[in-house]
Design an enzyme around this catalytic site. Structure first.
Site, PDB file in Angstrom:
ATOM      1  N   HIS A  13       0.874  -1.195   0.000  1.00 28.01           N
ATOM      2  CA  HIS A  13       0.000   0.000   0.000  1.00 28.01           C
ATOM      3  C   HIS A  13       0.899   1.229   0.000  1.00 28.01           C
ATOM      4  O   HIS A  13       1.456   1.606   1.030  1.00 28.01           O
ATOM      5  CB  HIS A  13      -0.900   0.006   1.241  1.00 28.01           C
ATOM      6  CG  HIS A  13      -1.856   1.166   1.293  1.00 28.01           C
ATOM      7  ND1 HIS A  13      -3.191   1.016   1.569  1.00 28.01           N
ATOM      8  CD2 HIS A  13      -1.676   2.496   1.111  1.00 28.01           C
ATOM      9  CE1 HIS A  13      -3.789   2.202   1.556  1.00 28.01           C
ATOM     10  NE2 HIS A  13      -2.879   3.122   1.289  1.00 28.01           N
ATOM     11  N   HIS A  15       1.562   5.316  -1.651  1.00 25.78           N
ATOM     12  CA  HIS A  15       1.181   6.501  -2.436  1.00 25.78           C
ATOM     13  C   HIS A  15       2.440   7.115  -3.035  1.00 25.78           C
ATOM     14  O   HIS A  15       3.311   7.589  -2.300  1.00 25.78           O
ATOM     15  CB  HIS A  15       0.487   7.536  -1.542  1.00 25.78           C
ATOM     16  CG  HIS A  15      -0.782   7.026  -0.937  1.00 25.78           C
ATOM     17  ND1 HIS A  15      -1.994   7.115  -1.572  1.00 25.78           N
ATOM     18  CD2 HIS A  15      -1.019   6.378   0.232  1.00 25.78           C
ATOM     19  CE1 HIS A  15      -2.932   6.555  -0.816  1.00 25.78           C
ATOM     20  NE2 HIS A  15      -2.357   6.095   0.289  1.00 25.78           N
ATOM     21  N   LYS A  99      -9.072  -0.675  -5.876  1.00 23.48           N
ATOM     22  CA  LYS A  99      -9.145   0.026  -4.593  1.00 23.48           C
ATOM     23  C   LYS A  99     -10.521   0.622  -4.381  1.00 23.48           C
ATOM     24  O   LYS A  99     -11.045   1.335  -5.231  1.00 23.48           O
ATOM     25  CB  LYS A  99      -8.090   1.135  -4.592  1.00 23.48           C
ATOM     26  CG  LYS A  99      -8.092   1.990  -3.352  1.00 23.48           C
ATOM     27  CD  LYS A  99      -7.446   1.293  -2.178  1.00 23.48           C
ATOM     28  CE  LYS A  99      -7.714   2.062  -0.900  1.00 23.48           C
ATOM     29  NZ  LYS A  99      -6.654   1.958   0.072  1.00 23.48           N
ATOM     30  N   HIS A 136     -10.447   0.756   1.767  1.00 23.99           N
ATOM     31  CA  HIS A 136     -10.261   1.756   2.818  1.00 23.99           C
ATOM     32  C   HIS A 136     -11.460   1.627   3.743  1.00 23.99           C
ATOM     33  O   HIS A 136     -12.553   2.066   3.418  1.00 23.99           O
ATOM     34  CB  HIS A 136     -10.156   3.179   2.246  1.00 23.99           C
ATOM     35  CG  HIS A 136      -9.893   4.199   3.310  1.00 23.99           C
ATOM     36  ND1 HIS A 136      -8.671   4.827   3.461  1.00 23.99           N
ATOM     37  CD2 HIS A 136     -10.671   4.658   4.324  1.00 23.99           C
ATOM     38  CE1 HIS A 136      -8.723   5.642   4.513  1.00 23.99           C
ATOM     39  NE2 HIS A 136      -9.929   5.569   5.044  1.00 23.99           N
ATOM     40  N   HIS A 174      -4.627  -0.887   5.920  1.00 22.72           N
ATOM     41  CA  HIS A 174      -4.171  -0.113   7.083  1.00 22.72           C
ATOM     42  C   HIS A 174      -5.113  -0.253   8.281  1.00 22.72           C
ATOM     43  O   HIS A 174      -5.700   0.721   8.751  1.00 22.72           O
ATOM     44  CB  HIS A 174      -3.946   1.366   6.732  1.00 22.72           C
ATOM     45  CG  HIS A 174      -4.956   1.992   5.819  1.00 22.72           C
ATOM     46  ND1 HIS A 174      -6.310   1.904   6.021  1.00 22.72           N
ATOM     47  CD2 HIS A 174      -4.813   2.729   4.703  1.00 22.72           C
ATOM     48  CE1 HIS A 174      -6.938   2.557   5.072  1.00 22.72           C
ATOM     49  NE2 HIS A 174      -6.045   3.065   4.251  1.00 22.72           N
ATOM     50  N   ASP A 247       1.360   2.473   3.560  1.00 19.80           N
ATOM     51  CA  ASP A 247       0.509   3.663   3.398  1.00 19.80           C
ATOM     52  C   ASP A 247       1.370   4.922   3.485  1.00 19.80           C
ATOM     53  O   ASP A 247       0.903   5.970   3.940  1.00 19.80           O
ATOM     54  CB  ASP A 247      -0.617   3.694   4.437  1.00 19.80           C
ATOM     55  CG  ASP A 247      -1.683   4.722   4.114  1.00 19.80           C
ATOM     56  OD1 ASP A 247      -1.737   5.186   2.950  1.00 19.80           O
ATOM     57  OD2 ASP A 247      -2.455   5.065   5.020  1.00 19.80           O
TER      58      ASP A 247
END
Ligand code: NCD
Ligand code: ZN
Length: 345
Positions: A13, A15, A99, A136, A174, A247
């Site tokens: 995960h 970004h 996602k 999420h 997460h 994350d």
């Protein structure tokens, strides 16, 4: 033990953003990781196979010299996502997962899902082809307390979806609560969870007690200490359902240090050092390999990396306080404890 060698880890995960930010943060991940599951919450989001191809190509073009790294792409699920486009993207090997952001749950999630009945045909296709859904897991109902939003999501959204779409493979992303850990443990082989580096280290006091610390603010927000302990226990347990998804979510300091600052902790730079410290403190160093290198590929049906990394324990290691980008600094997560493990090879 003062030295450990493990298969090169993956980050399930991550970004990376785009443009100048991506160029600045990408080397922080490629240094230690072989693969990462790249989150699609750009502005605008990565919704179609064509957008995912273009984004992957931009990542590959930004790769530091000599890096051996594979970005694993995802599509951002919207109520307009077409099952055929998604199926083609999965079958061509372009994407590894899809996602799901509840609309409005977090940074750049405005195009996410509000009405879950509208994505049912797409979820059925995913179950059929075995394409995992990364979730999420927070409700967006403003009447639900922010510290309860993950637990309420399990009951109101996730469990009903999993009951309705038989065989859907789900990663609860997460996780931050004992409730989520318990739910994943009871879920069988189609359910797994990622755990971040920072949620193994901070609880909500670190954000709020003795002054507000924006660099510890992320979503889902860190919970009470008993929940952090449940995460540490799960991560260090050796259970295959739990694996690393950092994350790592870079924001410019100018966007974090604001009256309404962005959510996200940037942990790519020092994650392996922090994890070694956490696992050692639990007497579980030998289980770091499962958490960081084996359980993720196991769930996704991919080979474990053949390359290796070695960490050595010694004098405290320091990391840069921030990474420079063309637009300003991004603060590196401060674990508030000395780190003794460094990646040496
Ligand atoms: C993430 C981001 O900045 O994109 N922020 C965060 O606090 N984790 C989005 C997300 O994963 O929720
Ligand atoms: Zn994220």
């Amino acid at each position: 033990m003062t030295r450990i060698t493990l298969p090169r880890p993956d980050d399930w995960h991550l970004h990376l953003r785009d443009g100048a930010m991506m160029r600045a943060v990408l080397p922080e991940t490629t240094r230690d990781f072989a693969r990462a599951l790249i989150m699609p919450n750009l502005v605008p989001p990565v919704v179609t196979a064509a957008q995912a191809t273009a984004y992957r190509d931009r990542i590959l073009a930004a790769m530091p010299e000599g890096a051996d790294f594979q970005p694993l792409m995802t599509l951002y699920l919207t109520e307009e996502t077409e099952a055929a486009d998604l199926r083609a993207a999965a079958e061509s090997g372009l994407i590894t997962a899809v996602k799901l952001y509840p609309a409005g749950a977090t940074t750049n999630s405005a195009s996410g899902v509000s009405d879950f009945t509208r994505v049912k045909p797409v979820l059925e296709t995913m179950a059929e082809i075995g394409l995992p859904l990364c979730v999420h897991g927070e409700v967006t109902d403003p009447t639900v307390d922010i510290f309860d939003r993950e637990a309420v999501f399990i009951d109101r959204v996730l469990d009903p979806i999993r009951r309705e779409i038989a065989g859907l493979r789900v990663v609860m992303e997460h996780v931050t609560t004992r409730d989520a850990v318990d739910y994943v443990r009871a879920g069988g082989s189609d359910l797994a969870a990622t755990i971040t580096t920072h949620h193994l280290v901070i609880n909500r006091n670190h954000i709020l007690a003795g002054g507000i610390r924006p660099h510890y603010y992320c979503l889902p927000v860190a919970k009470r200490e008993e929940h952090r302990r449940a995460l540490v226990t799960a991560a260090t347990s050796g259970e295959a359902a739990f694996f690393l998804g950092t994350d790592s979510a870079p924001h410019l300091d100018s966007a974090k240090l604001m009256p309404c600052g962005c959510a996200g902790c940037f942990t790519a730079t020092n994650t392996l050092s922090i994890l070694a410290e956490v696992f050692e403190a639990e007497g579980a160093l030998e289980r770091l390999e499962g958490f960081a290198s084996r359980h993720g590929p196991g769930f996704y049906g991919l080979p474990v990396n053949e390359d290796r990394v070695t960490l050595e324990k010694g004098e405290p290691v320091s990391y840069p306080a921030a990474i420079a980008t063309e637009d300003g600094p991004v603060t590196v997560f401060d674990p508030m404890m000395p780190l003794h493990w460094r990646v040496v090879a």
